[in-house]
Scaffold this motif. Structure first.
Motif, PDB file in Angstrom:
ATOM      1  N   GLY A 190       4.438 -10.170  -1.928  1.00 58.56           N
ATOM      2  CA  GLY A 190       3.670 -10.309  -3.168  1.00 58.56           C
ATOM      3  C   GLY A 190       3.014  -8.995  -3.515  1.00 58.56           C
ATOM      4  O   GLY A 190       3.626  -7.935  -3.399  1.00 58.56           O
ATOM      5  N   PHE A 191       1.762  -9.069  -3.888  1.00 61.48           N
ATOM      6  CA  PHE A 191       1.021  -7.853  -4.208  1.00 61.48           C
ATOM      7  C   PHE A 191       0.040  -7.544  -3.091  1.00 61.48           C
ATOM      8  O   PHE A 191      -0.435  -8.433  -2.385  1.00 61.48           O
ATOM      9  N   GLU A 192      -0.262  -6.251  -2.943  1.00 66.13           N
ATOM     10  CA  GLU A 192      -1.235  -5.826  -1.954  1.00 66.13           C
ATOM     11  C   GLU A 192      -2.176  -4.799  -2.571  1.00 66.13           C
ATOM     12  O   GLU A 192      -1.862  -4.206  -3.609  1.00 66.13           O
ATOM     13  N   ALA A 193      -3.330  -4.633  -1.937  1.00 61.68           N
ATOM     14  CA  ALA A 193      -4.305  -3.671  -2.424  1.00 61.68           C
ATOM     15  C   ALA A 193      -3.728  -2.260  -2.374  1.00 61.68           C
ATOM     16  O   ALA A 193      -2.961  -1.913  -1.463  1.00 61.68           O
ATOM     17  N   TYR A 194      -4.094  -1.453  -3.354  1.00 60.37           N
ATOM     18  CA  TYR A 194      -3.654  -0.063  -3.355  1.00 60.37           C
ATOM     19  C   TYR A 194      -4.495   0.708  -2.338  1.00 60.37           C
ATOM     20  O   TYR A 194      -5.656   0.368  -2.090  1.00 60.37           O
ATOM     21  N   PRO A 195      -3.935   1.745  -1.714  1.00 62.67           N
ATOM     22  CA  PRO A 195      -4.699   2.508  -0.718  1.00 62.67           C
ATOM     23  C   PRO A 195      -6.016   3.035  -1.280  1.00 62.67           C
ATOM     24  O   PRO A 195      -6.130   3.349  -2.464  1.00 62.67           O
TER      25      PRO A 195
END
Length: 402
Positions: A190-195
């Protein structure tokens, strides 16, 4: 110093509390409301200082905002200010004769004839003896030294928007992504937090972005990211404008608050010159403190076409020094004029006409504004000195003729 990138949706926006779409949006028995504020009708011509203000300068800022492409993404339909009525006022402004000795007075009459004024009133909360006033700060466009190639004296890369960054519109969510985050990237699940900032500085997005140019050091880069845009002077004497083009969606942490909380600077010492000098004098502390702000801003470049004007604000129009105001874009429509009641530091008269043309993450609420004051070091000093509590009067366009 509020960051100049788009804000998270406010609680008022999420709850859709009593936003007006124009002066005719409420019945005579019901006061107009925006967020937690009531709009009280006032006579424009009777506002203290109105007859003395240089409204022709505000008129030019209004015309530029009218002619702009508008925000992307567009503002929500429920923000205060009827788009049809505002468009009619914009058309009238475009057709107005701006030549001849009588022009300044015609500009003043334009606002009196095309708009109705409402004082933005918030109930007292115990911190002030009567009804609460607003809060106004200032911001500016920094002018920095840079180079299109790395080299001695130019070590801090200004990064372009990464190709895997997904920015969310106000109220938008993605599966797998914390709703508090306003950007992310696609992942297998899915989606994940950006660094965050530290990870980006350590190379987490290498290959996903490219340097646009190089600044002197990490402190200059941090200043650019806090302000959201800047003008960079190149070694050959030419200048280029660096503009906001997205962020990693992580929450912003004020470095000023960190410096005060750790006892490095007193609250009354938080000028731009003082806190940047402190960071340069304490590089180990500086790196740690800057990394505590997880937010990271990406940029694009464009030529400087008119040195007298600032970068484009959220409305897409170049900012006018002393006349462009950043507002809560989830409450107010860009293009609305505002009258700031009372004497402002660095501004003449006892009132000041400005135009909503921008926003910022710290600009929240119906009586909160950030005044764009100009470009360069002197503007930075003026912006840092601007912390005042004027009254806010919004000018809503009168209903367009059917």
């Amino acid at each position: 110093m509020p960051p100049r990138h788009p804000p998270r949706p406010t609680a008022a926006f999420r709850a859709a509390v009593a936003l007006v779409s124009g002066a005719a949006a409420a019945s005579a028995a019901e006061p107009l409301r925006v967020g937690n504020a009531v709009l009280e009708p006032v006579a424009i011509a009777a506002l203290p200082g109105w007859q003395a203000d240089e409204t022709a300068a505000a008129f030019e800022a209004f015309r530029r905002t009218c002619a702009a492409p508008g925000p992307d993404p567009a503002q929500a339909a429920g923000v205060a200010g009827s788009p049809a009525d505002l468009a009619a006022a914009c058309a009238a402004a475009a057709a107005l004769d701006r030549t001849g000795a009588g022009w300044p007075e015609r500009a003043r009459r334009f606002f009196q004839e095309r708009f109705s004024a409402y004082r933005v009133v918030r109930p007292a909360d115990g911190t002030e003896p009567e009804r609460k006033t607003g809060f106004l700060t200032g911001y500016f466009e920094p002018q920095l030294e840079g180079s299109l190639a790395p080299g001695p004296g130019f070590a801090a890369a200004v990064l372009a928007r990464p190709d895997d960054l997904v920015t969310l519109a106000p109220g938008e969510t993605r599966p797998g992504l914390d709703p508090a985050l306003r950007a992310g990237r696609a992942a297998a699940a899915g989606f994940e937090a950006y660094p965050d900032r530290a990870a980006i500085e350590d190379g987490a997005i290498a290959g996903r972005t490219r340097p646009l140019l190089w600044l002197r050091d990490a402190v200059d880069l941090f200043v650019l990211q806090v302000q959201g845009s800047g003008r960079v002077r190149l070694p050959d004497g030419s200048a280029i404008r660096v503009l906001y083009d997205g962020k990693n969606g992580r929450p912003y942490t004020s470095i000023g608050k960190l410096l005060v909380a750790e006892g490095h600077l007193a609250l009354n010492d938080l000028s731009l010159a003082r806190w940047t000098a402190w960071l340069r004098a304490h590089p180990d502390h500086a790196r740690r403190l800057m990394r505590m702000n997880a937010s990271y801003i990406f940029f694009r470049t464009e030529p400087v076409t008119d040195p007298a004007l600032g970068p484009p604000g959220a409305a897409g129009a170049p900012l006018s020094p002393g006349r462009s105001l950043a507002v809560d874009g989830t409450l107010w429509r860009y293009g609305l004029p505002f009258w700031l009641e009372g004497r402002l530091p660095g501004q003449p008269g006892s009132g000041h006409l400005v135009v909503a043309a921008d926003t910022g993450s710290a600009i929240l609420g119906p009586a909160r504004g950030d005044l764009y004051v100009g470009t360069g070091a002197a503007a930075g000093v003026a912006a840092g000195d601007l912390h005042t509590k004027p009254g806010f009067v919004v000018l809503l366009p009168k209903p367009a003729a059917p």
